[in-house]
Design a protein around this motif. Structure first.
Motif, mmCIF file in Angstrom:
data_model
loop_
_atom_site.group_PDB
_atom_site.id
_atom_site.type_symbol
_atom_site.label_atom_id
_atom_site.label_comp_id
_atom_site.label_asym_id
_atom_site.label_seq_id
_atom_site.Cartn_x
_atom_site.Cartn_y
_atom_site.Cartn_z
ATOM 1 N N ALA A 89 0.814 -1.215 0.000
ATOM 2 C CA ALA A 89 0.000 0.000 0.000
ATOM 3 C C ALA A 89 0.850 1.269 0.000
ATOM 4 O O ALA A 89 0.313 2.366 0.073
ATOM 5 N N GLY A 90 2.171 1.119 -0.093
ATOM 6 C CA GLY A 90 3.024 2.295 -0.122
ATOM 7 C C GLY A 90 3.897 2.394 1.108
ATOM 8 O O GLY A 90 3.884 1.514 1.975
ATOM 9 N N PRO A 91 4.666 3.470 1.217
ATOM 10 C CA PRO A 91 5.584 3.643 2.360
ATOM 11 C C PRO A 91 4.814 3.774 3.667
ATOM 12 O O PRO A 91 3.645 4.170 3.675
ATOM 13 N N PRO A 92 5.467 3.448 4.787
ATOM 14 C CA PRO A 92 4.792 3.489 6.094
ATOM 15 C C PRO A 92 4.611 4.913 6.613
ATOM 16 O O PRO A 92 5.182 5.312 7.616
ATOM 17 N N THR A 93 3.853 5.702 5.881
ATOM 18 C CA THR A 93 3.531 7.061 6.296
ATOM 19 C C THR A 93 2.025 7.247 6.239
ATOM 20 O O THR A 93 1.321 6.494 5.563
ATOM 21 N N GLN A 94 1.539 8.247 6.943
ATOM 22 C CA GLN A 94 0.109 8.518 6.975
ATOM 23 C C GLN A 94 -0.196 9.815 6.230
ATOM 24 O O GLN A 94 0.610 10.744 6.221
ATOM 25 N N SER A 95 -1.365 9.862 5.609
ATOM 26 C CA SER A 95 -1.777 11.056 4.878
ATOM 27 C C SER A 95 -2.105 12.179 5.857
ATOM 28 O O SER A 95 -2.799 11.965 6.855
ATOM 29 N N ASP A 96 -1.610 13.361 5.558
ATOM 30 C CA ASP A 96 -1.852 14.503 6.433
ATOM 31 C C ASP A 96 -3.328 14.908 6.433
ATOM 32 O O ASP A 96 -4.009 14.827 5.410
ATOM 33 N N PHE A 97 -3.801 15.346 7.588
ATOM 34 C CA PHE A 97 -5.133 15.925 7.697
ATOM 35 C C PHE A 97 -5.185 16.799 8.947
ATOM 36 O O PHE A 97 -4.333 16.701 9.828
ATOM 37 N N GLY A 98 -6.213 17.634 9.010
ATOM 38 C CA GLY A 98 -6.463 18.435 10.200
ATOM 39 C C GLY A 98 -5.625 19.688 10.274
ATOM 40 O O GLY A 98 -4.963 20.074 9.310
ATOM 41 N N PRO A 99 -5.701 20.366 11.422
ATOM 42 C CA PRO A 99 -6.405 19.929 12.641
ATOM 43 C C PRO A 99 -7.919 19.957 12.499
ATOM 44 O O PRO A 99 -8.464 20.846 11.864
ATOM 45 N N ILE A 100 -8.563 18.932 13.098
ATOM 46 C CA ILE A 100 -10.016 18.809 13.072
ATOM 47 C C ILE A 100 -10.510 18.629 14.496
ATOM 48 O O ILE A 100 -10.073 17.713 15.205
ATOM 49 N N LYS A 101 -11.420 19.489 14.913
ATOM 50 C CA LYS A 101 -12.024 19.343 16.234
ATOM 51 C C LYS A 101 -13.251 18.454 16.120
ATOM 52 O O LYS A 101 -14.172 18.735 15.345
#
Length: 260
Positions: free
Chosen positions: A143-155
């Protein structure tokens, strides 16, 4: 008459106490196993605990997917045939077929009032500015490199939950545009145990990722007596108490008690 009583009891238990669900996808790997053509995990979902409290960070929950979650990994897909769909609906009431609602399974990451963001310099999600400890995360190699897609900040709004899959790059969850948090009111129950296949029977880790120092996963989480009763563990508990009473009896001192 006995069959009717058995069916009625099964219906009541699965409606109000606990139910077994099949995991069809790999979005919760390696905590839960599921894939096309495999022997998927069956999990026991406790429906009682959340009648007395709300889900907490780290809980693995089954919930009804909001309408915006049309592309989520359903635990049940109703048949397109009206007759078969009707039989599935009847069978689901007594555990003879998968449930007919759009049920999903994910882990609670943040609760109402908390702000969730991805990610810090060490690829960790943060909640209220503090990085999470997530030992359960799995990155699917293809599924690709061991990184996470950026998001937020979300309250996260009050009365809602931010949920994500343990297979972080292989899960359609709150991060997906148009998904977002889910209402607490949609939660059906907490996944407690893997009950099938026998080779994978285990309790499901509910480690709170917001704790700074990780503690050992609970082997007897709140509400466990219900699940343990289902798999017949009460005699073992009683046996343990008997053994402890025997161990606590004072021994008479003899010459053999001295060191050496």
């Amino acid at each position: 008459m006995l069959i009717v009583v058995a069916l009625l009891l099964t219906f009541l238990i699965q409606t109000f106490l606990a139910r077994v669900y099949e995991i069809p996808s790999g979005s919760m790997e390696t905590t839960l196993h599921g894939c096309t053509g495999c022997t998927n995990d069956r999990v026991l979902v406790d429906k009682l605990s959340y009648r007395f409290g709300d889900p907490a960070p780290g809980d693995v929950i089954v919930f009804r997917g909001p309408t915006s979650w049309e592309d989520g990994e359903q635990l049940a897909v109703p048949s397109s045939n009206a007759l078969v769909r009707g039989l599935q609906s009847i069978g689901s009431l007594v555990g003879l077929a998968p449930p007919d609602e759009k049920d999903l399974i994910k882990r609670v990451i943040a609760v109402g009032g908390q702000t969730v963001t991805c990610c810090d310099a060490q690829n960790r999600i943060t909640v209220d500015g503090k990085p999470l400890n997530e030992p359960y995360i799995y990155y699917l190699p293809e599924a690709g490199p061991p990184t996470q897609s950026d998001f937020g900040p979300i309250k996260v709004p009050d009365g809602q939950l931010w949920v994500m899959g343990d297979s972080r790059n292989n899960s359609s969850d709150s991060r997906v545009p148009g998904h977002g948090p889910i209402p607490v009111a949609n939660v059906i129950g907490k996944a407690r145990f893997v009950v099938l296949p026998f080779s994978r029977i285990k309790s499901i880790d509910d480690t709170n990722p917001q704790r700074v120092a990780l503690s050992a996963p609970s082997t007897a989480p709140a509400g466990a007596p219900l699940a343990l009763g289902v798999i017949g563990a009460v005699p073992l508990t009683a046996g343990r108490r008997w053994w402890l009473r025997r161990r606590r009896r004072p021994r008479r001192r003899t010459g053999r008690d001295s060191a050496g």
